[in-house]
Design an enzyme around this catalytic site. Structure first.
Site, PDB file in Angstrom:
ATOM      1  N   ASP A  97      -8.071 -55.758 -23.954  1.00 52.82           N
ATOM      2  CA  ASP A  97      -7.489 -55.761 -25.304  1.00 52.82           C
ATOM      3  C   ASP A  97      -6.586 -56.961 -25.539  1.00 52.82           C
ATOM      4  O   ASP A  97      -6.189 -57.230 -26.669  1.00 52.82           O
ATOM      5  CB  ASP A  97      -6.715 -54.463 -25.562  1.00 52.82           C
ATOM      6  CG  ASP A  97      -5.580 -54.248 -24.566  1.00 52.82           C
ATOM      7  OD1 ASP A  97      -4.585 -54.988 -24.638  1.00 52.82           O
ATOM      8  OD2 ASP A  97      -5.692 -53.342 -23.725  1.00 52.82           O
ATOM      9  N   ASP A 139     -16.977 -59.046 -13.182  1.00 58.66           N
ATOM     10  CA  ASP A 139     -16.467 -58.027 -12.273  1.00 58.66           C
ATOM     11  C   ASP A 139     -15.192 -58.544 -11.624  1.00 58.66           C
ATOM     12  O   ASP A 139     -15.215 -59.519 -10.861  1.00 58.66           O
ATOM     13  CB  ASP A 139     -17.534 -57.738 -11.219  1.00 58.66           C
ATOM     14  CG  ASP A 139     -17.150 -56.624 -10.266  1.00 58.66           C
ATOM     15  OD1 ASP A 139     -15.941 -56.330 -10.136  1.00 58.66           O
ATOM     16  OD2 ASP A 139     -18.052 -56.046  -9.647  1.00 58.66           O
ATOM     17  N   ASP A 175      -4.469 -54.537 -14.824  1.00 61.18           N
ATOM     18  CA  ASP A 175      -4.307 -53.818 -16.092  1.00 61.18           C
ATOM     19  C   ASP A 175      -5.565 -53.001 -16.323  1.00 61.18           C
ATOM     20  O   ASP A 175      -6.435 -53.368 -17.105  1.00 61.18           O
ATOM     21  CB  ASP A 175      -4.067 -54.822 -17.224  1.00 61.18           C
ATOM     22  CG  ASP A 175      -3.833 -54.154 -18.567  1.00 61.18           C
ATOM     23  OD1 ASP A 175      -3.802 -52.910 -18.617  1.00 61.18           O
ATOM     24  OD2 ASP A 175      -3.704 -54.880 -19.575  1.00 61.18           O
ATOM     25  N   SER A 176      -5.656 -51.895 -15.598  1.00 59.90           N
ATOM     26  CA  SER A 176      -6.899 -51.128 -15.570  1.00 59.90           C
ATOM     27  C   SER A 176      -6.766 -49.813 -16.338  1.00 59.90           C
ATOM     28  O   SER A 176      -5.667 -49.382 -16.688  1.00 59.90           O
ATOM     29  CB  SER A 176      -7.276 -50.804 -14.121  1.00 59.90           C
ATOM     30  OG  SER A 176      -6.344 -49.891 -13.563  1.00 59.90           O
ATOM     31  N   THR A 177      -7.914 -49.191 -16.559  1.00 58.69           N
ATOM     32  CA  THR A 177      -7.923 -47.822 -17.062  1.00 58.69           C
ATOM     33  C   THR A 177      -7.629 -46.880 -15.894  1.00 58.69           C
ATOM     34  O   THR A 177      -7.276 -47.321 -14.796  1.00 58.69           O
ATOM     35  CB  THR A 177      -9.286 -47.501 -17.691  1.00 58.69           C
ATOM     36  OG1 THR A 177     -10.328 -47.776 -16.737  1.00 58.69           O
ATOM     37  CG2 THR A 177      -9.531 -48.363 -18.920  1.00 58.69           C
ATOM     38  N   ASP A 178      -7.773 -45.575 -16.103  1.00 59.48           N
ATOM     39  CA  ASP A 178      -7.545 -44.603 -15.042  1.00 59.48           C
ATOM     40  C   ASP A 178      -8.487 -44.863 -13.869  1.00 59.48           C
ATOM     41  O   ASP A 178      -9.546 -45.468 -14.038  1.00 59.48           O
ATOM     42  CB  ASP A 178      -7.748 -43.186 -15.576  1.00 59.48           C
ATOM     43  CG  ASP A 178      -6.725 -42.806 -16.638  1.00 59.48           C
ATOM     44  OD1 ASP A 178      -5.656 -43.433 -16.664  1.00 59.48           O
ATOM     45  OD2 ASP A 178      -7.014 -41.899 -17.438  1.00 59.48           O
TER      46      ASP A 178
END
Length: 286
Positions: A92, A143, A162-165
């Protein structure tokens, strides 16, 4: 009580802790299935636009500054002189924007596997991508784990995960083996920071395991910083810092106090306060 009909509210249910969070919506703006995840964007009545990935709230216009400032600035003010920064994830671009506020940073490379997230931000969250044209910024859609594997030894000052779950595309970013590879590419004095879930829900599980894995990977110090995040499960979130030949319990307090960046949450005082963990977290980490 309001009638929480599906056509009026977006609700994320967090089954494992018997909780849920809802926002009243007025319109669905985007519904896209990328090769990696399901993206949705809604207009809400009070939180601006809402980005959802695989049914989980990622950010809103109203409160994203909390997360983006706290994943970026504590790490950058902890490092003594950050010049080369890498962001894994962060499609984002809100974290990228915060990093680029630091004039001493010479280059920031962001590697996110899903270009659709950045496209959604460009269309529906323009404030987050306003620094993408900065000549110091490099955006790659690849990746992140492989990028780290290919990076040179001791070539990075600050590494931001800065990752998602820790499920789906982000699962590998929480593994000890990956953390060892992160340690390899950091210079001495380098700082790594990773989003580390809810202090209330995950102190005794995900956060404790991440801290232990960071030490096992060779990092000399770790520090977890909690902060408010209304739209995430429990309304409370955290980042965890790890230092390579440096102590992440200390930071450049004078620089943090005197900066002139137009921030909305982060201050030197907020940083210092976040380092002072509540007793229940200290007990969970013992």
């Amino acid at each position: 009580m309001s009638d929480l009909r599906d056509d009026q509210w977006f609700t994320e249910v967090f089954d494992s802790h018997g909780s849920a969070f809802s926002l009243k919506i007025s319109e669905k703006l985007l519904d896209v299935q990328s090769p990696y995840q399901h993206l949705e964007v809604y207009t809400t009545e009070t939180y601006g636009n809402l980005l959802v990935l695989d049914g989980c709230v990622m950010l809103t216009d109203r409160d994203n500054f909390l997360y983006h400032e706290m994943i970026a600035h504590p790490a950058l003010f902890t490092h003594q002189d950050p010049k080369r920064v890498v962001i894994i994830g962060g499609g984002d671009c809100g974290t990228l924007k915060e990093v680029l506020r630091h004039p001493g940073v010479e280059k920031v490379t962001q590697i996110d596997i899903d270009e659709e997230v950045t496209k959604a931000a460009e269309h529906f969250f323009p404030a987050l991508v306003e620094a993408n044209g900065d000549p110091r910024a490099e955006l790659l859609f690849a990746d992140g784990v492989k990028w780290v594997d290919d990076a040179a030894d001791e070539s990075i000052d600050v590494l931001i995960i800065d990752s998602t779950d820790p499920v789906g595309p982000a699962e590998g970013l929480f593994k000890t083996d990956f953390l060892k590879r992160c340690h390899r590419i950091l210079k001495n004095g380098g700082v790594m920071v990773q989003q580390s879930e809810s202090p209330l829900y995950h102190s005794g599980s995900i956060i404790r395991e991440l801290r232990n894995d960071m030490r096992e990977a060779g990092f000399d110090s770790v520090a977890t910083l909690p902060f408010p995040q209304p739209v995430y499960p429990s309304g409370w979130w955290s980042v965890t810092l790890a230092g390579k030949a440096t102590n992440v319990e200390s930071f450049r307090e004078q620089a943090a106090a005197e900066h002139e960046m137009p921030l909305q949450y982060y201050t030197g005082d907020a940083h210092r306060g976040a380092l002072s963990l509540p007793p229940f977290m200290r007990k969970a980490f013992a």
